[in-house]
Each structure stands twice: as structure tokens, then as C-alpha cells.
Design a protein around this motif. Structure first.
Motif, PDB file in Angstrom:
ATOM      1  N   TRP A  62     -19.421  22.579  15.285  1.00 34.99           N
ATOM      2  CA  TRP A  62     -17.930  23.680  15.655  1.00 34.99           C
ATOM      3  C   TRP A  62     -18.061  24.341  16.504  1.00 34.99           C
ATOM      4  N   ALA A  66     -14.358  24.861  18.198  1.00 32.18           N
ATOM      5  CA  ALA A  66     -14.143  26.066  19.134  1.00 32.18           C
ATOM      6  C   ALA A  66     -13.486  25.407  20.257  1.00 32.18           C
ATOM      7  N   ARG A  69     -10.561  24.216  20.698  1.00 29.91           N
ATOM      8  CA  ARG A  69      -9.383  24.371  20.424  1.00 29.91           C
ATOM      9  C   ARG A  69      -8.384  25.914  21.104  1.00 29.91           C
ATOM     10  N   ASN A  71      -7.161  29.990  20.944  1.00 30.38           N
ATOM     11  CA  ASN A  71      -7.386  31.014  19.487  1.00 30.38           C
ATOM     12  C   ASN A  71      -7.037  30.827  18.825  1.00 30.38           C
ATOM     13  N   ASP A  73      -5.044  27.668  16.993  1.00 32.40           N
ATOM     14  CA  ASP A  73      -5.711  26.942  15.920  1.00 32.40           C
ATOM     15  C   ASP A  73      -7.085  27.802  15.113  1.00 32.40           C
ATOM     16  N   LEU A  74      -7.821  28.407  15.812  1.00 27.05           N
ATOM     17  CA  LEU A  74      -9.325  28.787  15.167  1.00 27.05           C
ATOM     18  C   LEU A  74      -8.704  30.197  14.048  1.00 27.05           C
ATOM     19  N   ALA A  75      -7.663  30.473  14.239  1.00 20.33           N
ATOM     20  CA  ALA A  75      -6.707  31.511  13.390  1.00 20.33           C
ATOM     21  C   ALA A  75      -6.188  31.437  12.110  1.00 20.33           C
ATOM     22  N   GLN A  76      -6.228  29.285  12.001  1.00 17.65           N
ATOM     23  CA  GLN A  76      -5.468  29.161  11.158  1.00 17.65           C
ATOM     24  C   GLN A  76      -7.084  29.325  10.050  1.00 17.65           C
ATOM     25  N   VAL A  77      -5.923  28.994   8.942  1.00 16.94           N
ATOM     26  CA  VAL A  77      -7.291  28.647   7.451  1.00 16.94           C
ATOM     27  C   VAL A  77      -6.616  28.112   6.275  1.00 16.94           C
ATOM     28  N   PRO A  79      -8.792  26.550   8.643  1.00 15.86           N
ATOM     29  CA  PRO A  79      -9.780  26.044  10.662  1.00 15.86           C
ATOM     30  C   PRO A  79      -9.442  24.365  10.575  1.00 15.86           C
ATOM     31  N   SER A  80      -9.296  23.765  11.550  1.00 18.25           N
ATOM     32  CA  SER A  80      -9.399  22.112  11.621  1.00 18.25           C
ATOM     33  C   SER A  80     -11.193  21.779  12.007  1.00 18.25           C
ATOM     34  N   SER A 273     -11.946  30.618  21.528  1.00 17.14           N
ATOM     35  CA  SER A 273     -12.189  29.130  22.036  1.00 17.14           C
ATOM     36  C   SER A 273     -12.929  29.956  23.687  1.00 17.14           C
TER      37      SER A 273
END
Length: 308
Positions: A62, A66, A69, A71, A73-77, A79-80, A273
Motif C-alpha cells: 500500500w 500510495a 498516486r 492525493n 486518488d487517495l481520497a477516492q472511496v 481507493p485504487s 502521496s
């Protein structure tokens, strides 16, 4: 008649003596197969080990995801879970926000010096407490072990006063010297040598005229190599991850890795990130040292074995 006369006379089979009383019988092929049978792990053991490996490796994976990616992208729910294309740009941002190159060099110097000093000094002290006879040995060992119960935060102010008096503030020796010897390392090597170093070897070396220094380098060090590798690995990881004392003794102009990571991702919204990219850079040397010392542990067990 001539052919019959020249024919070889068959010899009688050799007479085997009966086994003596108390002599164990040699096992046959069936007995050998039972004795040499190895246990095989079932599917349940492999399943448990696979789950343990995945759970242990997921935080590092992870971190890579992270760090590659953005910032957003990390805030998506949700996350990828796949690495992204921003790894090199995040590394560049780390270099711009903090002097991570100087921090890595300082951490290598500090951690390497502390590791070498701790392993050498603790092995010497452990050998003295384990095999040498001198007055007050028990009291000194109890005093050494007792220092482990003192919280390190209590010694920060006196220690800082000492390094300020010596004008070592913001210099690497202020971080190296206080960690050259540890009470845990002395106790660890003492217990290891008590278990693995026979007294007969030391007595034979004394009879041959070897001094204490010769005994230490020629006998103690080869036998203690597995314990020294374990102590070195633990010491390096502790020195590399230390944050409390370096943030007190050093500044942002001459930082270690942990002090430099504090400068990353600043602003109203922290850039996670970039912080993860810096964490990844700070983790790679520890993994390298772990791989090197891991082989030394196995090799030291084989080379330091005492044959009867």
C-alpha cells in the motif's frame, strides 16, 4: 570323469554368529522408511501461511501504491489498489520539500556507527559477564539490567545539557555517542554466550597460552556471530527509526530521515502521496540491511556451530 574332477566345489555358506545380547537389530527397509519419513504440511498450513504473508506484505504494498498516486486518488472511496503513474513526480516533490539525500546519508552514518559500536561493545561486555570471573560481576550486571527500567525521556534534559556544553548541537556525534552501548544488547549477548560458548574451549585456549583478546577474536566472535547479527539488525532498525532524540539534537538543516519526513506534505491539506513517497525512500535501506543480515544469521549458525 575329468570334467567332474575339475568342476569347482561349491563352498558352504558362511556361518553368522548370533547377535549378542543387548545389541540392537538393524532395521530393514521398512524400518528405514519409517525412520526417514518427513512430515508434509497440509493445505490448511499453506493457507494460514499464505494469509500471514499477505497481511504482513500489504502495508508495504500500500505504501508503493500510495506513493505512485496523487492525493486526489487517495481520497477516492474506495481507493485504487493498483500502482499509478506518479511515482517519479512524487519522488521529485520529496527532493524539493526536504533534503532527503542528506537525510539518507546522515541516517546511514548514524545507524551504521551505532550498530557497529553496539555490537562490538555489547559482545565484549556480554563475554565478560558470561565467562570471566571478577569481583562485583553480579552487582554490575544487575545495575546494567536495571537501567532498562528507566524511561529514556528522563535523561533527555541532562543529555542535552552535556552536548550543549560540548558544543555538539546539530552535529551527528550528538546522536551517535549516546547510543553506542545498550543495556539490552549487553544482556542479550550475555545470555547468548552462556548458552552457546562452552567453558572447555576457553580453558583449552588458556592452556595453549591465548590471551583474553585472542580468545575473544578467535573463539567468541565466530560462535557469537548469529547473536551479533540479530543484535545488529535490531539496533540498526531502532537507530534508523529513532525520531525523539534526533529531533531534539538536530535541526532541519542537518536531519536524519525521520526528521526530514516531518517536513513533507506541509500546507493546509497534507499531501499524503508525497509523504508516502518519502516513507518509501526511507524504508528501502532498511529492507536492504534486513536482507543482508538475514543471510548472515543463517550463515553464522552454520559457521559458529561447535562440533563435539
Amino acid at each position: 570323469m575329468t570334467a567332474l574332477a575339475n568342476a569347482p566345489v561349491p563352498s558352504a555358506p558362511p556361518v553368522q554368529a548370533p547377535p549378542e545380547a543387548g545389541t540392537p537389530k538393524r532395521p530393514g527397509a521398512r524400518g528405514r522408511s519409517r525412520a526417514g519419513r518427513t512430515m508434509k504440511a497440509g493445505w490448511l498450513a499453506y493457507a494460514v501461511l499464505s494469509v500471514a504473508v499477505l497481511v504482513s506484505a500489504f502495508p508495504f504494498y500500500w505504501t508503493i501504491v500510495a506513493a505512485s498516486r496523487s492525493n486526489a486518488d487517495l481520497a477516492q472511496v474506495p481507493p485504487s489498489l493498483l500502482p499509478g503513474p506518479n511515482l517519479m513526480s512524487n519522488f521529485q516533490a520529496v527532493m524539493e520539500e526536504a533534503d532527503i539525500g542528506l537525510a539518507l546519508l546522515n541516517s546511514l552514518i548514524v545507524s551504521g556507527s551505532i550498530t557497529v559500536g553496539t555490537v562490538l561493545c555489547c559482545t565484549l561486555a556480554g563475554f565478560a559477564f558470561a565467562k570471566l570471573r571478577f569481583r562485583g560481576r553480579g552487582a554490575l550486571l544487575a545495575l546494567t539490567v536495571g537501567t532498562m527500567m528507566i524511561p529514556p525521556q528522563l535523561g533527555v534534559i541532562p543529555l542535552f545539557m552535556v552536548i550543549a556544553k560540548l558544543e555538539w548541537v546539530n552535529q551527528l556525534q550528538s546522536v551517535i555517542l549516546p547510543g553506542l552501548v545498550s543495556a539490552f544488547g549487553v544482556f542479550f549477548m550475555r545470555q547468548f554466550l552462556v548458552q552457546t560458548l562452552p567453558d572447555e574451549l576457553i580453558e583449552a585456549a588458556r592452556v595453549d597460552g591465548a590471551s583474553s583478546a585472542r580468545i575473544f577474536w578467535s573463539i567468541v566472535v565466530p560462535i557469537a556471530r548469529p547473536g551479533m547479527a540479530v543484535l545488529g539488525l535490531l539496533t540498526f532498525m531502532a537507530a534508523w527509526n529513532d525520531f525523539f532524540w534526533p529531533i531534539v539534537a538536530l535541526s532541519s538543516q542537518n536531519p536524519t530521515v525521520q526528521v526530514a519526513l516531518r517536513q513533507l506534505g506541509g500546507g493546509y491539506v497534507q499531501d499524503q502521496s508525497v509523504i508516502m513517497a518519502g516513507t518509501l525512500l526511507g524504508t528501502l535501506p532498511v529492507l536492504l540491511v534486513f536482507g543482508l543480515l538475514g543471510r548472515q544469521i543463517v550463515g553464522g549458525i552454520m559457521q559458529g556451530a561447535v562440533k563435539g
